[in-house]
Design a protein around this motif. Structure first.
Motif, PDB file in Angstrom:
ATOM      1  N   HIS A   7       0.851  -1.193   0.000  1.00 20.05           N
ATOM      2  CA  HIS A   7       0.000   0.000   0.000  1.00 20.05           C
ATOM      3  C   HIS A   7       0.885   1.240   0.000  1.00 20.05           C
ATOM      4  O   HIS A   7       1.459   1.620   1.019  1.00 20.05           O
ATOM      5  CB  HIS A   7      -0.915  -0.009   1.231  1.00 20.05           C
ATOM      6  N   PRO A   9       0.535   5.030  -1.085  1.00 21.63           N
ATOM      7  CA  PRO A   9       0.024   6.310  -1.577  1.00 21.63           C
ATOM      8  C   PRO A   9       1.198   7.208  -1.969  1.00 21.63           C
ATOM      9  O   PRO A   9       2.308   7.048  -1.457  1.00 21.63           O
ATOM     10  CB  PRO A   9      -0.729   6.887  -0.373  1.00 21.63           C
ATOM     11  N   SER A  63       3.211   8.515 -10.145  1.00 19.50           N
ATOM     12  CA  SER A  63       2.790   8.099  -8.803  1.00 19.50           C
ATOM     13  C   SER A  63       3.050   6.608  -8.668  1.00 19.50           C
ATOM     14  O   SER A  63       3.079   5.881  -9.667  1.00 19.50           O
ATOM     15  CB  SER A  63       1.302   8.399  -8.565  1.00 19.50           C
ATOM     16  N   ARG A 168      -9.057   1.910   0.414  1.00 19.36           N
ATOM     17  CA  ARG A 168      -7.618   2.166   0.430  1.00 19.36           C
ATOM     18  C   ARG A 168      -6.996   2.026  -0.951  1.00 19.36           C
ATOM     19  O   ARG A 168      -5.836   2.367  -1.148  1.00 19.36           O
ATOM     20  CB  ARG A 168      -6.922   1.179   1.373  1.00 19.36           C
ATOM     21  N   LEU A 185      -4.886  11.172  -4.366  1.00 19.00           N
ATOM     22  CA  LEU A 185      -4.574   9.880  -3.751  1.00 19.00           C
ATOM     23  C   LEU A 185      -3.906  10.083  -2.396  1.00 19.00           C
ATOM     24  O   LEU A 185      -4.240   9.410  -1.421  1.00 19.00           O
ATOM     25  CB  LEU A 185      -3.664   9.062  -4.670  1.00 19.00           C
ATOM     26  N   LYS A 186      -2.979  11.010  -2.321  1.00 18.62           N
ATOM     27  CA  LYS A 186      -2.327  11.259  -1.029  1.00 18.62           C
ATOM     28  C   LYS A 186      -3.328  11.764  -0.006  1.00 18.62           C
ATOM     29  O   LYS A 186      -3.310  11.339   1.160  1.00 18.62           O
ATOM     30  CB  LYS A 186      -1.193  12.267  -1.204  1.00 18.62           C
ATOM     31  N   ASP A 189      -5.239   8.868   1.273  1.00 17.53           N
ATOM     32  CA  ASP A 189      -4.439   7.680   1.601  1.00 17.53           C
ATOM     33  C   ASP A 189      -4.780   6.513   0.670  1.00 17.53           C
ATOM     34  O   ASP A 189      -4.877   5.361   1.102  1.00 17.53           O
ATOM     35  CB  ASP A 189      -4.639   7.275   3.065  1.00 17.53           C
ATOM     36  N   LEU A 190      -4.951   6.829  -0.595  1.00 18.18           N
ATOM     37  CA  LEU A 190      -5.271   5.819  -1.601  1.00 18.18           C
ATOM     38  C   LEU A 190      -4.014   5.381  -2.328  1.00 18.18           C
ATOM     39  O   LEU A 190      -3.151   6.202  -2.656  1.00 18.18           O
ATOM     40  CB  LEU A 190      -6.263   6.383  -2.627  1.00 18.18           C
ATOM     41  N   ALA A 191      -3.915   4.091  -2.583  1.00 15.33           N
ATOM     42  CA  ALA A 191      -2.818   3.544  -3.382  1.00 15.33           C
ATOM     43  C   ALA A 191      -3.366   3.103  -4.730  1.00 15.33           C
ATOM     44  O   ALA A 191      -4.431   2.483  -4.809  1.00 15.33           O
ATOM     45  CB  ALA A 191      -2.168   2.369  -2.666  1.00 15.33           C
TER      46      ALA A 191
END
Length: 272
Positions: A7, A9, A63, A168, A185-186, A189-191
């Protein structure tokens, strides 16, 4: 498997901008010193790099992105995009039949119109990821910052409200993530997740051909891309074929949450 591996981000979502600005200053210096015959190709090349990084789903230039699970076990991560739809419940029944688990990457406005299907996905032990709010297939890759933020913010809010958990994982529409994706995304907190096996089942109607293409990508840790609700109406057949083939090849499905507790969803009421 470490949390950083699974994971991730974006940590520096605007780093690309500084690198790009530096590259353009370099191009300007080349143009000034050596003329347009050198400066123009350099200008084109720097822009083509950004376009390539946007259009290639597995590119990590703009990213971080997860394209496969780091394991040697005969496990794969099944991911199903574009729902919820009329196919959601039949797919859940198929997954139950094969004792399989999947992550459903849901479209926010579609989830809002089918809240029972979203909750059923969670109730049966599957994962939820987000896949934008309106699924602007033709233009997601080219959305400007404000529109991109709205797509991701609204989908995240909708899915958190429906499930009580913050997703997530994020998959860009058609896998194409432009430079403006990383900041959102940051913030959530998304990956970002891509894939290593796909059958083009969103547009190709023959389940057997779809299965053959997916099978070529099956390997330990593969992330399998599937779709639901395709216009051709054969998405459930494709999933059935994949699950049967996985059983025959002694592959099992696994969710990243089962491999590392650091990837588990966060309650919507809990601050990140």
């Amino acid at each position: 498997m470490s949390p950083a591996t699974l994971h991730r981000p974006p940590r520096h979502p605007h780093a690309w901008a500084w690198v790009f600005i530096a590259s353009q200053l370099g191009v300007a210096a080349l143009w000034w010193q050596m003329g347009w015959r050198i400066g123009l190709p350099a200008l084109v090349a720097t822009h083509l790099v950004v376009i390539w990084a946007t259009l290639r789903p597995q590119s990590r230039l703009l990213s971080p992105v997860l394209s496969r699970l780091p394991t040697r076990e005969r496990v794969v991560w099944l991911t199903i995009d574009d729902g919820p739809s009329d196919d959601t419940l039949p797919m859940l029944d198929l997954l139950d039949k094969h004792d399989a688990r999947a992550t459903f990457f849901l479209v926010g406005e579609r989830a809002r119109s089918r809240p029972e299907a979203v909750r059923e996905i969670v109730r049966r032990g599957h994962g939820i990821g987000q896949h934008s709010h309106t699924h602007p297939q033709a233009w997601f890759w080219a959305l400007p910052p404000r529109a991109m933020r709205a797509q991701i913010d609204e989908a995240q809010a909708t899915l958190a409200a429906l499930t009580g958990m913050r997703p997530r994982w994020f998959r860009a529409v058609v896998g194409m993530a432009n430079p403006f994706v990383a900041a959102s995304l940051k913030r959530h907190d998304l990956a970002r997740v891509a894939w290593s096996a796909r059958g083009f089942d969103a547009v190709m109607s023959d389940p057997q051909r779809n299965l053959a293409r997916i099978e070529r990508g099956l390997a330990p840790g593969a992330i399998v891309l599937l779709h639901e609700g395709a216009a051709h109406g054969r998405s459930v057949e494709t999933l059935a074929g994949v699950l049967a083939r996985m059983d025959a090849m002694e592959y099992r499905s696994v969710l990243p949450e089962a491999l590392d507790t650091a990837t588990a969803p966060v309650p919507a009421s809990q601050p990140l």
